[in-house]
Design an enzyme around this catalytic site. Structure first.
Site, short mmCIF file in Angstrom:
data_model
loop_
_atom_site.label_atom_id
_atom_site.label_comp_id
_atom_site.label_asym_id
_atom_site.label_seq_id
_atom_site.Cartn_x
_atom_site.Cartn_y
_atom_site.Cartn_z
N ASP A 142 0.87 -1.17 0.00
CA ASP A 142 0.00 0.00 0.00
C ASP A 142 0.91 1.22 0.00
O ASP A 142 2.14 1.10 -0.17
CB ASP A 142 -0.98 -0.03 1.18
N HIS A 143 0.33 2.39 0.20
CA HIS A 143 1.10 3.63 0.16
C HIS A 143 2.19 3.68 1.25
O HIS A 143 3.26 4.21 1.02
CB HIS A 143 0.18 4.84 0.29
N HIS B 64 10.77 -23.40 9.80
CA HIS B 64 9.77 -24.07 10.63
C HIS B 64 8.35 -23.99 10.10
O HIS B 64 7.58 -24.92 10.29
CB HIS B 64 9.79 -23.49 12.05
N ARG C 169 8.11 -32.81 12.41
CA ARG C 169 7.39 -32.01 13.41
C ARG C 169 6.87 -30.72 12.82
O ARG C 169 5.77 -30.27 13.17
CB ARG C 169 8.27 -31.74 14.63
N HIS C 170 7.61 -30.14 11.89
CA HIS C 170 7.15 -28.89 11.26
C HIS C 170 6.04 -29.17 10.26
O HIS C 170 5.07 -28.41 10.16
CB HIS C 170 8.32 -28.16 10.62
N CYS D 104 3.31 -2.90 4.01
CA CYS D 104 2.48 -1.75 4.35
C CYS D 104 3.24 -0.96 5.41
O CYS D 104 4.43 -1.20 5.62
CB CYS D 104 1.08 -2.16 4.81
N GLY D 105 2.61 -0.01 6.05
CA GLY D 105 3.32 0.82 7.03
C GLY D 105 3.95 0.01 8.13
O GLY D 105 5.13 0.20 8.46
N THR D 106 3.19 -0.91 8.72
CA THR D 106 3.71 -1.75 9.81
C THR D 106 3.94 -3.19 9.39
O THR D 106 4.64 -3.93 10.07
CB THR D 106 2.74 -1.78 11.00
N GLY D 107 3.30 -3.62 8.31
CA GLY D 107 3.33 -5.03 7.90
C GLY D 107 2.21 -5.83 8.54
O GLY D 107 1.94 -6.95 8.14
N ILE D 108 1.55 -5.26 9.53
CA ILE D 108 0.52 -5.99 10.28
C ILE D 108 -0.74 -6.17 9.45
O ILE D 108 -1.21 -7.29 9.23
CB ILE D 108 0.21 -5.29 11.62
N GLY D 109 -1.31 -5.08 8.99
CA GLY D 109 -2.57 -5.16 8.26
C GLY D 109 -2.47 -6.00 7.00
O GLY D 109 -3.34 -6.85 6.73
#
Length: 142
Positions: free
Chosen positions: A7-8, A97, A132-133, A64-69
Site C-alpha cells: 500500500d502507500h 519451521h 514435526r514442522h 504496508c506501514g507496519t506489515g501488520i494489516g
C-alpha cells in the site's frame, strides 16, 4: 517468480526491494500500488496471495506501514502463510519451521538496509521439511 505488493505506507520500501531483486536477477511481478497516494492494503494483499497460492509465483512479499494489516489480509486466503518479519532470525525461522510463503514487512518499521537482508534471508532459506514442522503446518491448514 516473486509476487510483490504494497500500500502507500510500503511503496518506497517496495521500490527498494524491487531494485534489489533486479540486482539479484530475481524475477518478480508487481501487483501495485504504483504511487504513495493513500490506498487500501487488502486490495494488494489479495492478488499477491492468490498468485502464490495459485502457483503463478513461488513466494510473495507484501509491505504496508507496519506489515501488520497486509499480513492479516493475506492470511485470510487459504494456503497462505504470511509472516511479518522485523529481523533476519524471524525470516530464517519462519522459512525453516513454518514454510512461510509470503514475507510481510513494515515500511515504517524497518529501514531499507535491514529489509533487504530480511528479504535475502527469507528467499534463501529452504524449508527444513522436518516431520514435526510438517505436522504443525498440517494442523494450520486443516
Amino acid at each position: 517468480m516473486i509476487a510483490i505488493g504494497s500500500d502507500h505506507g510500503g511503496y518506497l520500501l517496495k521500490q527498494a526491494v524491487m531494485k534489489h531483486l533486479d540486482e539479484r536477477g530475481i524475477e518478480y511481478k508487481d501487483f501495485g500500488c504504483y504511487s504513495d497516494a493513500s490506498c487500501d492494503y487488502p486490495d494488494y494483499a489479495r492478488p499477491v496471495a492468490n498468485a502464490v497460492v495459485g502457483g503463478e509465483c513461488e513466494f510473495g512479499i507484501l509491505i504496508c506501514g507496519t506489515g501488520i494489516g497486509i499480513s492479516i489480509a493475506a492470511n485470510k486466503i487459504k494456503g497462505v502463510r504470511a509472516a511479518l518479519c522485523t529481523d533476519c532470525f524471524c525470516a530464517e525461522a519462519t522459512r525453516l519451521h513454518n514454510n512461510a510463503n509470503i514475507l510481510a514487512l513494515g515500511g515504517r518499521v524497518v529501514g531499507d538496509g535491514l529489509a533487504l537482508k530480511i528479504v535475502d534471508t527469507f528467499l534463501d532459506t529452504p524449508f527444513s521439511a522436518e516431520e514435526r514442522h510438517i505436522r504443525r503446518i498440517n494442523k494450520i491448514e486443516d
